[in-house]
Scaffold this motif. Sequence first.
Motif, PDB file in Angstrom:
ATOM      1  N   MET A   1       0.841  -1.186   0.000  1.00  0.00           N
ATOM      2  CA  MET A   1       0.000   0.000   0.000  1.00  0.00           C
ATOM      3  C   MET A   1       0.880   1.240   0.000  1.00  0.00           C
ATOM      4  SD  MET A   1      -3.077  -0.960   2.618  1.00  0.00           S
ATOM      5  CE  MET A   1      -4.138  -2.383   2.308  1.00  0.00           C
ATOM      6  N   ARG A   2       1.187   1.720  -1.189  1.00  0.00           N
ATOM      7  CA  ARG A   2       2.093   2.847  -1.341  1.00  0.00           C
ATOM      8  C   ARG A   2       1.467   3.913  -2.233  1.00  0.00           C
ATOM      9  NH1 ARG A   2       7.337   1.152   0.214  1.00  0.00           N
ATOM     10  NH2 ARG A   2       7.614  -1.109   0.225  1.00  0.00           N
ATOM     11  N   SER A   3       1.751   5.156  -1.900  1.00  0.00           N
ATOM     12  CA  SER A   3       1.311   6.282  -2.720  1.00  0.00           C
ATOM     13  C   SER A   3       2.525   6.905  -3.403  1.00  0.00           C
ATOM     14  CB  SER A   3       0.613   7.350  -1.872  1.00  0.00           C
ATOM     15  OG  SER A   3      -0.550   6.838  -1.255  1.00  0.00           O
ATOM     16  N   LEU A   4       2.360   7.260  -4.668  1.00  0.00           N
ATOM     17  CA  LEU A   4       3.384   7.982  -5.399  1.00  0.00           C
ATOM     18  C   LEU A   4       2.830   9.347  -5.770  1.00  0.00           C
ATOM     19  CD1 LEU A   4       6.126   8.126  -6.921  1.00  0.00           C
ATOM     20  CD2 LEU A   4       4.911   7.238  -8.930  1.00  0.00           C
ATOM     21  N   VAL A   5       3.598  10.387  -5.473  1.00  0.00           N
ATOM     22  CA  VAL A   5       3.213  11.752  -5.830  1.00  0.00           C
ATOM     23  C   VAL A   5       4.230  12.289  -6.827  1.00  0.00           C
ATOM     24  CG1 VAL A   5       2.800  14.089  -4.998  1.00  0.00           C
ATOM     25  CG2 VAL A   5       2.148  12.132  -3.579  1.00  0.00           C
ATOM     26  N   LEU A   6       3.755  12.652  -8.009  1.00  0.00           N
ATOM     27  CA  LEU A   6       4.603  13.268  -9.021  1.00  0.00           C
ATOM     28  C   LEU A   6       4.369  14.778  -8.985  1.00  0.00           C
ATOM     29  CD1 LEU A   6       4.100  10.835 -12.043  1.00  0.00           C
ATOM     30  CD2 LEU A   6       5.793  10.718 -10.200  1.00  0.00           C
ATOM     31  N   ILE A   7       5.433  15.533  -8.786  1.00  0.00           N
ATOM     32  CA  ILE A   7       5.328  16.981  -8.625  1.00  0.00           C
ATOM     33  C   ILE A   7       5.766  17.688  -9.911  1.00  0.00           C
ATOM     34  CG2 ILE A   7       6.168  19.006  -7.390  1.00  0.00           C
ATOM     35  CD1 ILE A   7       4.351  17.282  -5.711  1.00  0.00           C
ATOM     36  N   GLY A   8       4.876  18.500 -10.456  1.00  0.00           N
ATOM     37  CA  GLY A   8       5.197  19.315 -11.617  1.00  0.00           C
ATOM     38  C   GLY A   8       5.111  20.789 -11.282  1.00  0.00           C
ATOM     39  N   HIS A   9       5.585  21.616 -12.199  1.00  0.00           N
ATOM     40  CA  HIS A   9       5.527  23.069 -11.980  1.00  0.00           C
ATOM     41  C   HIS A   9       4.110  23.581 -12.200  1.00  0.00           C
ATOM     42  CE1 HIS A   9       6.047  27.385 -12.641  1.00  0.00           C
ATOM     43  NE2 HIS A   9       7.208  27.288 -12.023  1.00  0.00           N
ATOM     44  N   GLY A  10       3.492  23.203 -13.337  1.00  0.00           N
ATOM     45  CA  GLY A  10       2.165  23.697 -13.655  1.00  0.00           C
ATOM     46  C   GLY A  10       2.200  25.157 -14.061  1.00  0.00           C
ATOM     47  N   SER A  11       1.023  25.685 -14.398  1.00  0.00           N
ATOM     48  CA  SER A  11       0.938  27.064 -14.870  1.00  0.00           C
ATOM     49  C   SER A  11      -0.460  27.610 -14.639  1.00  0.00           C
ATOM     50  CB  SER A  11       1.274  27.123 -16.364  1.00  0.00           C
ATOM     51  OG  SER A  11       0.986  28.385 -16.906  1.00  0.00           O
ATOM     52  N   HIS A  12      -0.531  28.921 -14.372  1.00  0.00           N
ATOM     53  CA  HIS A  12      -1.820  29.604 -14.296  1.00  0.00           C
ATOM     54  C   HIS A  12      -2.312  30.011 -15.676  1.00  0.00           C
ATOM     55  CE1 HIS A  12      -0.496  30.933 -10.020  1.00  0.00           C
ATOM     56  NE2 HIS A  12      -1.129  29.788  -9.980  1.00  0.00           N
ATOM     57  N   LEU A  13      -1.437  29.931 -16.667  1.00  0.00           N
ATOM     58  CA  LEU A  13      -1.753  30.455 -17.992  1.00  0.00           C
ATOM     59  C   LEU A  13      -1.838  29.387 -19.068  1.00  0.00           C
ATOM     60  CD1 LEU A  13       0.692  33.508 -17.927  1.00  0.00           C
ATOM     61  CD2 LEU A  13      -1.750  33.510 -17.377  1.00  0.00           C
ATOM     62  N   ALA A  20       2.661  16.517 -19.335  1.00  0.00           N
ATOM     63  CA  ALA A  20       3.708  15.504 -19.185  1.00  0.00           C
ATOM     64  C   ALA A  20       3.548  14.738 -17.874  1.00  0.00           C
ATOM     65  CB  ALA A  20       5.085  16.160 -19.260  1.00  0.00           C
ATOM     66  N   VAL A  21       3.240  15.453 -16.793  1.00  0.00           N
ATOM     67  CA  VAL A  21       3.048  14.783 -15.495  1.00  0.00           C
ATOM     68  C   VAL A  21       1.832  13.875 -15.553  1.00  0.00           C
ATOM     69  CG1 VAL A  21       2.639  15.129 -13.034  1.00  0.00           C
ATOM     70  CG2 VAL A  21       4.179  16.658 -14.270  1.00  0.00           C
ATOM     71  N   TYR A  22       0.731  14.353 -16.135  1.00  0.00           N
ATOM     72  CA  TYR A  22      -0.447  13.503 -16.297  1.00  0.00           C
ATOM     73  C   TYR A  22      -0.113  12.245 -17.080  1.00  0.00           C
ATOM     74  CZ  TYR A  22      -3.714  17.122 -14.656  1.00  0.00           C
ATOM     75  OH  TYR A  22      -4.406  18.030 -13.898  1.00  0.00           O
ATOM     76  N   HIS A  23       0.657  12.416 -18.151  1.00  0.00           N
ATOM     77  CA  HIS A  23       0.998  11.293 -19.017  1.00  0.00           C
ATOM     78  C   HIS A  23       1.754  10.211 -18.245  1.00  0.00           C
ATOM     79  CE1 HIS A  23       2.341   9.059 -22.507  1.00  0.00           C
ATOM     80  NE2 HIS A  23       3.611   9.272 -22.173  1.00  0.00           N
ATOM     81  N   TYR A  24       2.778  10.600 -17.505  1.00  0.00           N
ATOM     82  CA  TYR A  24       3.561   9.609 -16.781  1.00  0.00           C
ATOM     83  C   TYR A  24       2.796   9.026 -15.606  1.00  0.00           C
ATOM     84  CZ  TYR A  24       7.458  10.721 -19.734  1.00  0.00           C
ATOM     85  OH  TYR A  24       8.255  10.884 -20.835  1.00  0.00           O
ATOM     86  N   ALA A  25       1.944   9.806 -14.992  1.00  0.00           N
ATOM     87  CA  ALA A  25       1.101   9.269 -13.923  1.00  0.00           C
ATOM     88  C   ALA A  25       0.217   8.145 -14.456  1.00  0.00           C
ATOM     89  CB  ALA A  25       0.246  10.375 -13.314  1.00  0.00           C
ATOM     90  N   GLU A  26      -0.340   8.321 -15.637  1.00  0.00           N
ATOM     91  CA  GLU A  26      -1.189   7.289 -16.236  1.00  0.00           C
ATOM     92  C   GLU A  26      -0.391   6.032 -16.560  1.00  0.00           C
ATOM     93  OE1 GLU A  26      -3.220   9.044 -19.541  1.00  0.00           O
ATOM     94  OE2 GLU A  26      -3.987  10.704 -18.325  1.00  0.00           O
ATOM     95  N   LEU A  27       0.811   6.211 -17.112  1.00  0.00           N
ATOM     96  CA  LEU A  27       1.646   5.053 -17.436  1.00  0.00           C
ATOM     97  C   LEU A  27       2.029   4.274 -16.187  1.00  0.00           C
ATOM     98  CD1 LEU A  27       4.054   6.532 -20.160  1.00  0.00           C
ATOM     99  CD2 LEU A  27       2.076   5.028 -20.507  1.00  0.00           C
ATOM    100  N   ILE A  28       2.340   4.974 -15.110  1.00  0.00           N
ATOM    101  CA  ILE A  28       2.737   4.295 -13.878  1.00  0.00           C
ATOM    102  C   ILE A  28       1.540   3.614 -13.229  1.00  0.00           C
ATOM    103  CG2 ILE A  28       3.668   4.669 -11.555  1.00  0.00           C
ATOM    104  CD1 ILE A  28       5.416   6.875 -12.818  1.00  0.00           C
ATOM    105  N   ARG A  29       0.360   4.219 -13.330  1.00  0.00           N
ATOM    106  CA  ARG A  29      -0.844   3.533 -12.836  1.00  0.00           C
ATOM    107  C   ARG A  29      -1.032   2.201 -13.554  1.00  0.00           C
ATOM    108  NH1 ARG A  29      -3.427   8.738 -13.431  1.00  0.00           N
ATOM    109  NH2 ARG A  29      -3.413   9.794 -11.412  1.00  0.00           N
ATOM    110  N   GLN A  30      -0.842   2.225 -14.855  1.00  0.00           N
ATOM    111  CA  GLN A  30      -1.004   1.003 -15.639  1.00  0.00           C
ATOM    112  C   GLN A  30       0.017  -0.065 -15.252  1.00  0.00           C
ATOM    113  OE1 GLN A  30      -0.780   2.246 -19.740  1.00  0.00           O
ATOM    114  NE2 GLN A  30      -2.494   3.674 -19.532  1.00  0.00           N
ATOM    115  N   GLY A  32       0.956  -0.705 -12.297  1.00  0.00           N
ATOM    116  CA  GLY A  32       0.431  -1.368 -11.111  1.00  0.00           C
ATOM    117  C   GLY A  32       1.410  -1.510  -9.962  1.00  0.00           C
ATOM    118  N   VAL A  33       2.486  -0.732  -9.964  1.00  0.00           N
ATOM    119  CA  VAL A  33       3.490  -0.829  -8.902  1.00  0.00           C
ATOM    120  C   VAL A  33       3.012  -0.132  -7.632  1.00  0.00           C
ATOM    121  CG1 VAL A  33       5.864  -0.251  -8.265  1.00  0.00           C
ATOM    122  CG2 VAL A  33       5.329  -0.996 -10.600  1.00  0.00           C
TER     123      VAL A  33
END
Length: 464
Positions: A1-13, A20-30, A32-33
């Motif tokens: 039972m582990r949580s992974l947090v990927l931190i990106g810069h993001g933007s208001h604009l 890119a962060v969303y993309h890798y988060a989805e790949l890592i979810r798949q 199943g680690v």
Amino acid sequence: MRSLVLIGHGSHLNPDSAQAVYHYAELIRQAGVFSEVIEGYWKEEPSLRQVLRTTRYSDVTVIPMFISEGYFTETVIPRELNLGHSGPVPVQGITRQLGGKTVRYTLPYGVHPRMTDVILARAHEAFPEFNPEDTGLLIIGHGTTRNQNSNRVIYQNRDRIRERGLFKEVHALFLDEDPKVDTWETLFTTRNVIMVPFFTAEGWHTRETIPEDLGLTGQVTEFENHSVHYGLPVGTHPMVTDVILDMARDAWHNTSASGEPSPEQEAAWDTFLHLARQGMRLGEVLIRHDVGLFTLQHMLDEGKDQLQVFVAPESIRDLVRMSDAGEYRPVHTFRNLPRGWKGVFNEADFRRAISYVYPSVLEDTYLYQKGALRVTPWISTARRQTGIYARVQQATLKDVDVVSKKICGFCLKSRLWYGEQLYQTFLDGVPGNIPCVEACTYVISEVREHVAQKASKTSPSGAV
């Protein structure tokens, strides 16, 4: 039972900044680690101040999705996560006990030794049939004068590739520090030059700045003495997923912690789930439950047919980032949630969908009601700012009020950090009552701009 947090810069604009962060988060979810993978941002939601409260498990690994060490990885992120650390991060990372959770903070993924292989993979893609005797490689970094560690990884990769002897010449140049990228022609003697941007994602620099500054017209540009083959940025290569997983495994080896569900997070979810099964409103969203499925839709679309139906949480995530008018929504509790859609989810996907529509709202509200979430007044937030944002410390309370009324008046949340009162929340059945216990980064940025404008008006030269 582990949580992974990927931190990106993001933007208001720029809504593309988080892709890119969303993309890798989805790949890592798949893969199943991890039991869960969560995205957090400096300039988007969930913010760095909120993201650890949204993790479901007591074992949390935090990886900065940055290409190099620097101001954000050494100062901003540790400060906002309350890690009690500032300065270079040791190779083994930082481990802290925070709120009953073991939190491990690693170096940014870009400094991992395997990124050398990612650079080479991008080079081969840009020019598959290159001749090592007549081909040079240029690694393009951003660079900064604010932190001397920022360029170190670029030079390390340059040296590793030189040692392998795969190219006749290998150099490293930068956009914002010397040696500058526009001096490349003075360095290379080879006819062919492969240029690989050491950047996290496709963006303004890789698509606009670099090509315009260097006169590149496409994937291959012919100059008088050189043929330039322009590669894709390293941060978008699929191999980055393996790099992230390697870093997470290395972090696990440095601690004996074992994960379990977070009591506070599970209690918040159970409380909300009980209300959701009965049907409720949260902000602008109407929630219904029937035959084991949860539906989400805009409250003004109740009873309407011909709504676009979504069954994947990621689809809802992408949808709610933009308003019907095509405006980017950096703050998800702004009162411009798009209409014309319906999400239908099982319980597991419903949990993720809610976190995308209103990030961290559930966790923050539950803890606030329990008296476990401290309100941070503006003065404390201002004192915490560094770098270019230290300017907000010059703002008067009137300045803050003027700016925040314009922004917060368009938001569902109540400014508890500015003295507003909130005696009931949506968990009590009052849909629009959502606590805001600290000024968000959007407000901070706008206060900074306001202070800068005031300074320019009072300065004799008009300069800030």
